[in-house]
Design an enzyme around this catalytic site. Structure first.
Site, PDB file in Angstrom:
ATOM      1  N   ASP A  90       0.692   6.957  -1.288  1.00 48.12           N
ATOM      2  CA  ASP A  90       0.597   5.769  -2.122  1.00 48.12           C
ATOM      3  C   ASP A  90       1.856   4.924  -1.934  1.00 48.12           C
ATOM      4  OD1 ASP A  90      -1.835   6.089  -3.236  1.00 48.12           O
ATOM      5  OD2 ASP A  90      -1.143   7.119  -5.034  1.00 48.12           O
ATOM      6  N   ASP A 124      -1.979   9.556  -7.775  1.00 46.69           N
ATOM      7  CA  ASP A 124      -1.595   9.642  -9.183  1.00 46.69           C
ATOM      8  C   ASP A 124      -2.743   9.348 -10.133  1.00 46.69           C
ATOM      9  OD1 ASP A 124      -1.903   6.983  -8.683  1.00 46.69           O
ATOM     10  OD2 ASP A 124       0.137   6.387  -9.186  1.00 46.69           O
ATOM     11  N   THR A 177       2.990   2.369  -4.724  1.00 44.57           N
ATOM     12  CA  THR A 177       3.632   2.164  -6.014  1.00 44.57           C
ATOM     13  C   THR A 177       4.058   3.493  -6.633  1.00 44.57           C
ATOM     14  OG1 THR A 177       2.269   0.214  -6.361  1.00 44.57           O
ATOM     15  CG2 THR A 177       3.380   1.123  -8.280  1.00 44.57           C
TER      16      THR A 177
END
Length: 1222
Positions: A499, A819, A501
């Site tokens: 990912d 996440d 972010t």
């Protein structure tokens, strides 16, 4: 009463006083089971009297909320309606964990061998009359194996138990950070989700996961995704008049709302489902009888869903999530833990709501596109992760070793029986008797001993110790390992899909650039340089047009660091801008509270902007903020210098887009445009947002950055150096993703890479029928580095395609970070799934193998280094133990067949196989990792754990050990000062049971050679210095010294117990010399190429030349004539300096004194034919071929040069003639 409620949270409703409130738990549950119009009708009935009636009966002020100071009231609500927690299943008992550990196949093989060995050892053959009574020690071998198995089982079970405690402790810590926004004391407060009680007024907004069941009190464009419960893929619009029920576990996709909490913990929708699935500890008696029939039905439903899903391909994202969560419970059934509903509600993805089952089945069969590869439509993702890479390799290795051991045992048994039968029945002419059975039983015991010797019983312990040691150390590196095998699998990872972010970036949005009053600032200007008349307008536009739950809190003194951003990160960046430019958003919000907002048009993915209408003294005003390219199309003018309005035509908008928006985006910034419009004093149709949000005036455009973590570029560089490719998978736009990837070092200007958006990616990987083609996917993923604007489905398709691909030699091992709830399928499908410990949801954590407690990419690199270290530690132990087992097994077979006796007795094998191998596993398994581990490429999925270099070391050391032991057996009497026990056994077989100095020497030499080979085994890749770093591991040198000292004690004082005779200092000296020989032999392997290069070749040339002249005088004379001609040619060239020398002939060579000089020569010539003919070395043959090619190439170049020279001369001459003629 309060203390009793706390001690038994699952049964607290039974201990409260329901009469204090006008509603019971059952009434609230019945209400929340209704939907839509049915819910509204039931809500407005006399039983509930509408939303206000519920607030009154629950004693809640609809404006002020509950009183946070009235702790007794809060406790009473928890007692009556329950806590917002789901009681976990108790941890597995230690006995259960031991039983699970016993399912290992290698341990089962060892148990069978131990039981057979112990059983046969108690058989006592009939006495022949002259046998001496000796203690029966045959059982010791079997008992030793049992002890080894018990050690492995206890260590494994204890490690699992400790890991479970660590995981629960970390989860408890993480849950404290899960917050909910509630109204208490007429203020918006952030409280832990577990502190929510029935009656709380809870704020929810876009992106939130509902922490409890509730009823709408106020809403604004609220749309909910209920697919996790109902299977309905369309967003459900919620309002106070049409559908006011909100269910835990569902997601807010648009809008915001305020709800009153009606169901928490086990009494919420998530609690009901978790109870049906058996994921909770218990159900309180008040509801148990009522839910019992439903429970049975629910189980059947889940069972049916599981059965149906296992028969069909993955077709939509919901289906993928369903399978993921179902496989989670299979993968880690004992890891249910205390959790607040905020976390645990993600698990509702595994459920099917009974009432909407038909909708779910319709969705499964219907509209969404396939997520499966057409070549493998029936793949179930969790099955491919059943065994790790190392487990698969070790299982195959154990089978091969078992086959070899059984074959050797059978050969030993056959040899012993045949030899005995021939000697007894044919040569000695004896008749069969009962005594013969005793011999046959002893032969069988020896055969079983060979099997036991060949099986590496220390291997399971080495694996367990290496993994346990790594897991404990990885915890300090912010890696919580949930599954032990993930540790070593990460060492083989060749691809990381990460990912952006929060993993590569800090997840802390900050405004870094601005465009205000026509001026573009690449660095945020100080407040005094900004138009002061504009600032109040900008501050109000930001403060009221953001969710009031978004705010910035100062860091606590004990924590230090930056202020904490709460809520939407983009809005927090704008609020931070207000503070940095001297404003106070809190004061503005107090002047304009949320209740005075006329209308809020919430952000959604379609409009990509948020607007808020407020009423001022001069009339109504609308503020808008959102994606710059979207808001700018709605603008008619812009505030220029001196706050003058400047009209925006299409050309001006294009200029702003190119010069401002795209310029910011190219630097990796997210651009936000802030605008406003005066609406006059008349009330308008506020629902007509197209009319309201139009002809706006642009106030400012800002660039927001999520900075790259400072340690990430270095971590990615380490990955690339280690042969691991990092791919970024993000939902951000492609320009921002490309910029961040460049800053991180994922893409570099000179590399061959692909940067794709999700739509383009799907076009490239699908065939004409719209199905995913593995062949097309294999054309895309090798060069793909950035996948932007990707959906969770795209991420899953990419990961699944790489895992299933056969495009690379050893196949890829994939690690994935995630996440969110939707990352669950990709995390589960990957070989190693990393979940974010801070930002991650419960589904992501449950589907993961390792949890990053700091959400930092650099922790992944540490995990990779530890994984490689675990893999190498196990390979080191294999190199060590297979050498010892091969030597011991071979000498047992040969000596049993040759002399009908094994020089290594059972109790001695106990010391070698159990104590030494067990301690060696601890010594080699605790080697600390070094940065050098990141300087090699990963091994891959299919490459054997035993490399060719390891095989060379294993067979070389085994041959050396066997040569030494056989030398002692058959020639020891000539130089070691011992009597030949081998010769005595030929005359009297009973001598084999007496203490023998010769056999003791064999045992002592074998142990010392094994000990010194343990030092050799510290290095796997041909390193010269095997002692490097030895003092960094106190376990190693401490265990080595202990084993050496214990060997001295055993040989000196062991006596009949260890079947050892005492040795003198001379014999100890020889034993030590044999041991040091292992180090010398290992060093010779490494130095052999260097030694070959340093061999002088001139003496060999003279010798071979003499032999050549004697054996073939005719050829020699012919060669001499040719050499003489060449020498004459050289002299002629030297005599005429103007003549251009041509290439020397093939027989010319410059005499070199060493092969090293030959290989580093600057003049390219071939070595002498005589040497090439007689010195059969691969290096010389290879040089011959290389020199021949180079010489041919030079010859061709010289011919071309000569031809061009002649043409140039001819051209000049011809040109000169033409000039003269003119």
């Amino acid at each position: 009463m309060p203390s009793r409620k706390k001690s038994s949270p699952a049964k607290t409703p039974a201990s409260g006083d329901p009469s204090m409130f006008g509603l019971t738990v059952d009434q609230l549950k019945t209400l929340m089971e209704s939907r839509g119009k049915e819910l509204i009708e039931k809500l407005n009935s006399s039983e509930y009297n509408g939303t206000q009636g519920i607030l009154d009966k629950l004693k809640v002020d609809g404006t002020k909320g509950l009183d946070s100071d009235n702790e007794q009231d809060l406790e009473q609500r928890r007692a009556v309606f329950g806590k917002n927690e789901i009681p976990p299943k108790p941890m597995k008992s230690f006995i259960s964990l031991c039983w699970d550990a016993l399912h290992d196949m290698l341990l089962q093989i060892l148990l069978v061998c131990a039981i057979i060995s112990i059983g046969l050892s108690f058989y006592k053959p009939p006495s022949t009359g002259h046998d001496e009574e000796e203690p029966n020690l045959e059982w010791v071998e079997g008992v030793a194996i049992l002890v080894a198995v018990l050690v492995v089982v206890f260590v494994t079970a204890f490690n699992d138990w400790r890991k479970e405690r660590q995981f629960r402790g970390l989860q408890s810590k993480i849950e404290k950070d899960q917050q909910a926004s509630v109204v208490r004391d007429n203020q918006i407060k952030q409280i832990p989700v577990s502190d929510l009680v029935v009656g709380d007024l809870c704020f929810v907004k876009y992106g939130d996961l509902l922490p409890a069941d509730g009823l709408l009190v106020q809403s604004s464009d609220l749309k909910i995704d209920e697919s996790s419960l109902t299977g309905e893929t369309d967003l459900i619009k919620k309002s106070e008049t049409d559908d006011a029920g909100l269910l835990s576990g569902t997601h807010v996709m648009e809008g915001s709302a305020r709800m009153v909490v009606l169901g928490v913990g086990l009494n919420s929708q998530v609690g009901n489902i978790m109870s049906l699935l058996g994921a909770t500890a218990s159900v309180h008696p008040a509801t148990n009888s009522k839910t019992k029939p439903v429970k049975s039905k629910g189980k059947d439903l889940v069972k049916k869903a599981t059965s149906d899903l296992s028969k069909q391909s993955l077709q939509i994202e919901d289906d993928v999530k369903l399978k993921t969560a179902l496989s989670i419970s299979e993968k880690q059934p004992n890891e249910d833990r205390p959790k607040s509903v905020k976390i645990s509600t993600d698990v509702v993805d595994i459920s099917l709501h009974e009432k909407n089952r038909d909708n779910k089945e319709h969705a499964l069969n219907g509209t969404a596109e396939s997520a499966e590869v057409p070549d493998d439509n029936d793949v179930v993702p969790n099955e491919s992760k059943h065994k790790s890479v190392l487990q698969s390799k070790l299982t195959n290795l154990a089978l091969y070793i078992g086959y070899i051991g059984m074959s050797a045992a059978a050969l030993t048994l056959i040899c012993l029986i045949v030899r005995y039968c021939i000697t007894t029945y044919l040569i000695n002419k004896q008749k069969p008797s009962a005594v013969d059975i005793g011999y046959f039983i002893s032969f069988l015991i020896q055969g079983i001993t060979v099997v036991v010797v060949s099986v590496p019983e220390g291997l399971p312990l080495a694996v367990t110790l290496a993994l346990a040691y790594a897991v404990r150390k990885m915890m300090t590196d912010n890696n919580l390992v949930r599954h032990l095998d993930a540790c070593e699998t990460m060492g083989n990872a060749s691809t990381i899909c990460s990912d952006k972010t929060g993993t590569l970036t800090t997840n802390r949005m900050t405004v870094v650039q601005s465009f205000v009053t026509g001026k573009l600032s690449e660095q945020l200007p100080p407040p005094e340089e900004v138009n002061q008349e504009l600032l109040p307008l900008l501050f109000e536009a930001i403060s009221v047009n953001t969710n009031y739950t978004s705010k910035i809190e100062a860091s606590k003194p004990e924590e230090g660091g930056l202020p904490k951003q709460i809520g939407n990160k983009t809005e927090c960046a704008l609020l931070d801008l207000v503070q940095r430019w001297g404003g106070s958003y809190d004061q503005i919000r107090q002047d304009i509270p949320e209740e005075k907002l006329v209308k809020v048009y919430t952000f959604n993915s379609a409009r990509k902007m948020m607007s808020t209408i407020i009423q001022r003294n001069d009339g109504f005003r609308v503020y808008t903020k959102g994606a710059s390219e979207m808001v700018l199309t709605k603008c008619k003018s812009i505030l220029a210098e001196n706050n003058q309005l400047k009209q925006l035509n299409d050309a001006e908008k294009n200029r702003l887009t190119h010069d401002v928006i795209e310029a910011m985006a190219s630097n990796g910034l997210r651009t936000i445009c802030v605008a406003y419009k005066h609406l006059g004093k008349e009330v308008q149709d506020w629902d007509d947002d197209d009319k309201i949000i139009n002809d706006l005036t642009c106030i400012a455009i800002v660039g927001i950055e999520d900075p790259v973590r400072k340690e990430v570029p270095d971590a990615i560089e380490k990955c690339q150096r280690a042969g691991v490719i990092v791919r970024m998978v993000t939902g951000d736009n492609i320009m921002t993703a490309r910029s961040i990837a460049t800053k991180c070092g994922i893409i570099k200007p000179n590399d061959d890479f692909l940067v794709l958006e999700g739509k383009e990616f799907n076009k490239r990987i699908r065939d004409a029928s719209g199905k995913i083609s593995q062949k097309k996917l294999d054309e895309v993923w090798p060069n793909l580095r950035v996948l932007a604007r990707s959906s969770p489905q795209d991420k899953y398709n990419l990961v699944n395609g790489i895992v299933e691909s056969y495009a690379t030699e050893h196949r890829e091992v994939v690690a994935v970070t995630g996440d969110g709830t939707n990352d669950g399928p990709a995390l589960k499908r990957a070989d190693v799934g990393f979940a974010m410990g801070i930002q991650g949801t419960d589904v992501a954590k449950q589907a993961s193998d390792i949890i990053l407690t700091d959400d930092n990419f650099s922790s992944i690199v540490k995990a990779m280094m530890w994984g490689r270290n675990v893999y190498d530690c196990i390979a080191k132990f294999l190199q060590f133990q297979l050498t010892a087992n091969l030597s011991a097994g071979f000498i047992s077979v040969v000596s049993a067949a040759a002399i009908s006796s094994v020089p290594l007795r059972a109790v001695q094998m106990l010391w070698v196989n159990l104590v030494m191998d067990t301690l060696a596993s601890l010594a080699l398994a605790t080697e600390p990792p070094t940065e050098d581990l990141l300087n090699r490429k990963p091994y891959g999925r299919t490459k054997s754990i035993i490399s060719p270099l390891m095989l060379r070391n294993i067979f070389g050391q085994s041959l050396y050990q066997l040569a030494v032991m056989f030398t002692i057996l058959y020639a020891g009497q000539y130089f070691l000062g011992v009597e030949s026990t081998v010769q005595k056994i030929q005359h009297d077989p009973h001598v084999a049971k007496q203490l023998s100095t010769q056999f003791t020497l064999v045992f002592n030499a074998f142990v010392l050679m094994t000990l010194f080979n343990e030092i050799n085994s510290r290095k796997l890749h041909g390193e010269r210095n095997v002692f490097k770093g030895i003092f960094r591991n106190p376990f190693f040198y401490g265990i080595w010294i202990f084993c050496f000292a214990a060997q001295i004690v055993i040989v000196t004082f062991g006596g009949r117990v260890f079947s050892c005779a005492q040795l003198d200092i001379y014999q100890w000296g020889w034993s030590l010399l044999f041991g040091i020989g292992s180090l010398i032999l290992n060093y010779s392997y490494i130095m052999l190429p260097v030694i070959i290069l340093c061999i002088p070749i001139k003496p060999f040339a003279v010798c071979f030349s003499a032999a050549y002249r004697i054996c073939c005088p005719c050829c020699y004379k012919k060669q001499a004539r040719k050499l003489a001609e060449e020498e004459a040619f050289r002299k002629s060239v030297d005599a005429d300096p103007n003549a251009r020398p041509s290439r020397p002939s093939d027989v010319d060579y410059v005499p070199f004194s060493t092969i090293g000089q030959l290989t580093t020569a600057t003049v390219v010539t071939e070595p002498p034919p005589a040497i090439a003919k007689f010195m059969l070395r691969k290096s010389v043959d290879r040089l011959n071929s290389e020199f021949r090619v180079i010489n041919e190439f030079r010859t061709r170049l010289e011919e071309i040069k000569d031809k061009r020279h002649e043409e140039a001369v001819e051209y000049k001459r011809f040109s000169r003639v033409n000039i003269l003629e003119e």
